[in-house]
Structure formats: structure tokens, C-alpha cells
Design a protein around this motif. Structure first.
Motif, mmCIF file in Angstrom:
data_model
loop_
_atom_site.group_PDB
_atom_site.id
_atom_site.type_symbol
_atom_site.label_atom_id
_atom_site.label_comp_id
_atom_site.label_asym_id
_atom_site.label_seq_id
_atom_site.Cartn_x
_atom_site.Cartn_y
_atom_site.Cartn_z
ATOM 1 N N ASN A 133 -16.078 -39.939 -0.557
ATOM 2 C CA ASN A 133 -16.507 -39.591 0.850
ATOM 3 C C ASN A 133 -17.963 -39.885 1.380
ATOM 4 O O ASN A 133 -18.897 -39.795 0.686
ATOM 5 N N VAL A 177 -14.626 -45.377 -4.843
ATOM 6 C CA VAL A 177 -14.870 -44.938 -3.461
ATOM 7 C C VAL A 177 -15.612 -43.721 -3.376
ATOM 8 O O VAL A 177 -15.575 -43.005 -4.563
ATOM 9 N N LEU A 225 -12.726 -41.897 -7.423
ATOM 10 C CA LEU A 225 -13.385 -41.113 -6.217
ATOM 11 C C LEU A 225 -14.285 -40.459 -6.908
ATOM 12 O O LEU A 225 -14.067 -39.433 -7.481
ATOM 13 N N PHE A 265 -12.390 -44.401 4.137
ATOM 14 C CA PHE A 265 -13.599 -44.813 3.292
ATOM 15 C C PHE A 265 -13.985 -45.960 3.756
ATOM 16 O O PHE A 265 -13.537 -47.125 3.970
ATOM 17 N N GLY A 292 -17.397 -49.107 -0.602
ATOM 18 C CA GLY A 292 -16.859 -48.980 -1.941
ATOM 19 C C GLY A 292 -17.452 -49.968 -2.885
ATOM 20 O O GLY A 292 -18.310 -50.821 -2.380
ATOM 21 N N ARG A 321 -15.847 -51.346 5.174
ATOM 22 C CA ARG A 321 -14.533 -50.593 5.408
ATOM 23 C C ARG A 321 -13.405 -51.849 5.638
ATOM 24 O O ARG A 321 -12.266 -51.391 5.277
#
Length: 325
Positions: free
Chosen positions: A89, A87, A206, A124, A127, A111
């Protein structure tokens, strides 16, 4: 029967000893520090069996050999096959697109799917899900290999290996640098935290503008945070910047990590050759198996198979360094 002496009881040494013993060889292991424990860098690993994610920033053999690791480890310790979720930001979505271009084996998820995979991740919208990847607990894996070897009659000597051993296989990591002059140390830093109010079931990466960070569940609300890889041979302490990045990454995944208890801080040096790929070299009467870099659990099985092929049958696998052997 020929007796093979494995020097070093980290993930490389134990994997090599296991492969040899399972093929019927007589094996003994030397390590002055004794059985697996905090003294070895293998103890501080993440335990991710993630060849497709690692391929984003690694050479092709990491992908190819890494895919064999899941099956190898599954026969010898507990492996959780839950995949990996990557994932980012919102401001870092270009990094995710770049990550996707440089690898394969994933499904793009939105999502709803992110929330279905990991309900405790917050905020998030996109992904990448690598469904075929897996993870293990490195400490349990080391202990399972050790117990399996003891059960097979392998003798462990808590002392320095004597000089002049016949059929020696040196798996000492950086301690072998006196013979492997192109080996270097790469610093890795990690935290183990307890956050009982957060439930994450698979490794989550991340993406970050400077360096990707990951969190790996260990069960019972315990998580490993890591992924710092620093070209430094100072293993004496963790840097403040790394500590902040690791904790900030956890907080970004779920603010409840802000209340986590820090259980352990680990710093160690990973042995690596210039191209960050492992090597098998035969120098005199000794075979050297080294250079797992940050891919210890991912590439140790292939390294072990290559060593066993060379030692038992004089078969030169791709990992054998012909120019220097």
C-alpha cells in the motif's frame, strides 16, 4: 543391498526417500500417521519456490540452495513458473524499498505492469516482480512423491519405527527433539479460501509494517493465505489477530475477497534450529535431517541430496553439522 529406513513421511522424509531411491538405494519409510495428510506441517505449507523473496529475511544458503529446488520439483510434480509479485500500500512503500535493498533477482514495475501481470489487483502503483520464482501445490507434491516411491517398490510402514534400526534416517521434525536439543517449534497459521470472482495467477506478497503476508493460487478460485510466523509452540488454535491480518491482506488486494468462503484453517509447528537453517547430523547409527523452518519445499531438495551424499558415499555437504555429528 543396504536397506535405508527413513522415519517420517513429511516433505523432508519423502524428499530424502526419493533421492535415495532414485540413486538406486533400497528404502523403506516408517510413519505411524500413514501417507501424507493433515497430520503433518508439510500439508499446510504455501508451496512457494521463492529463494529471492525469502533471501530478504534469510541467510545466503537459502538463496543458493533454494534456486536448485525449482528444477528438482519440476521433475517430480507440477510446478508453475509464473514468478512472484510483491506489492505494498502507498503508506508502506518504505517497506518495499527496504525489501528491495535486502534481496535481488527482481524488476521494479509500475502501475501498468502490475495491472498487466495481475489485472485483479486493485490500487497498487508499484511492485517488485521476481520473474524466476515459482510455486507448487504442496499437497499434490507430497502425493506425487509418495506415489513415485510406491512405484519404485518403497514399502511404507504405518507404525513407529522399531528401535535399533541400521542405516536409519530420522526426518520427524519436532518429534526428534529428544535427540536434537536445540530444535524449537515456530508456529505457522494459514487459511484456504475460495473466491471464484477473483483471478490471481501467481503468488503475491503484500508488505505489511509488522509482517509480510502472501496469497498463493491453488486453482479453481482457491487460494492459500499465510506467512504468519510466531515464536510460540502452541499449535492448538489460530489467533484472532492472525485471522484478521490474513483476511485483511486478501481484502486489500481485492475487495471481492470479502465474499470469499473460508474452506480450511491450518495451524502447525515448523521445526527450526537457532539460525533457521536445516541441519544433517549423524548420532550413533542414525542420521538426523531436520530444521527446515518455513523453507520446507524450498530447501528439502538440498537437504535430501546432502543426506544421500552422506549415507551412500560419506560425503559431508555444507548442511552436515560437523560440530555435533
Amino acid at each position: 543391498m543396504t536397506l535405508y529406513s527413513v522415519i517420517g513421511a513429511g516433505v523432508a522424509g519423502l524428499s530424502v526417500a526419493t533421492e535415495l531411491a532414485e540413486r538406486g538405494a533400497q528404502v523403506q519409510v516408517f510413519d505411524p500417521a500413514g501417507p501424507p495428510g493433515p497430520h503433518g506441517c508439510s500439508w499446510w505449507a504455501g508451496g512457494m519456490l521463492a529463494p529471492w523473496c525469502e533471501y530478504e529475511n534469510a541467510e545466503e544458503p537459502v538463496l543458493r540452495f533454494g534456486q536448485e529446488a525449482i528444477g528438482w520439483w519440476s521433475k517430480r510434480t507440477r510446478v508453475t513458473k509464473a514468478g512472484t509479485l510483491v506489492v505494498a500500500n502507498k503508506r508502506d512503500l518504505p517497506d518495499m524499498r527496504r525489501f528491495a535493498r535486502r534481496t535481488e533477482g527482481f524488476t521494479e514495475v509500475g502501475r501498468e505492469k502490475v495491472a498487466a501481470l495481475e489485472p485483479d489487483l486493485h490500487g497498487f502503483g508499484q511492485g517488485l516482480f521476481f520473474e524466476e520464482e515459482a510455486h507448487l501445490d504442496p499437497r499434490k507434491a507430497l502425493q506425487d512423491l509418495y506415489r513415485g516411491l510406491v512405484d519404485r517398490g518403497v514399502i511404507f510402514h504405518k507404525k513407529i519405527a522399531p528401535s535399533g534400526l541400521e542405516n536409519a534416517i530420522d526426518c520427524r521434525g519436532l518429534s526428534a527433539r529428544e535427540y536434537l536439543y536445540d530444535l524449537r517449534g515456530v508456529k505457522g497459521e494459514m487459511l484456504i479460501i475460495r473466491a471464484p470472482d477473483v483471478e490471481i495467477t501467481r503468488p503475491v506478497r503484500l508488505l505489511h509494517p509488522r509482517i509480510p503476508l502472501y496469497i498463493v493460487p491453488r486453482g479453481d478460485g482457491v487460494y492459500m493465505l499465510g506467512a504468519t510466523s510466531i515464536e510460540s509452540e502452541d499449535s492448538s488454535r489460530i489467533t484472532a489477530r492472525s485471522m484478521l491480518e490474513l483476511l485483511s491482506a486478501a481484502y486489500a488486494l481485492n475487495p471481492a475477497f470479502g465474499e470469499a468462503e473460508v474452506l480450511e484453517i491450518g495451524v502447525d509447528l515448523r521445526p527450526a534450529f537457532p539460525d533457521n537453517l536445516p541441519r544433517i547430523r549423524r548420532l550413533g547409527r542414525t542420521i538426523y535431517a531436520n530444521g527446515l523452518y518455513r523453507h520446507g519445499y524450498l530447501l528439502a531438495p538440498a537437504l535430501a541430496k546432502g543426506v544421500a551424499d552422506l549415507a551412500l558415499h560419506n560425503i559431508h555437504s555444507e548442511m552436515v553439522d560437523e560440530d555435533r555429528a
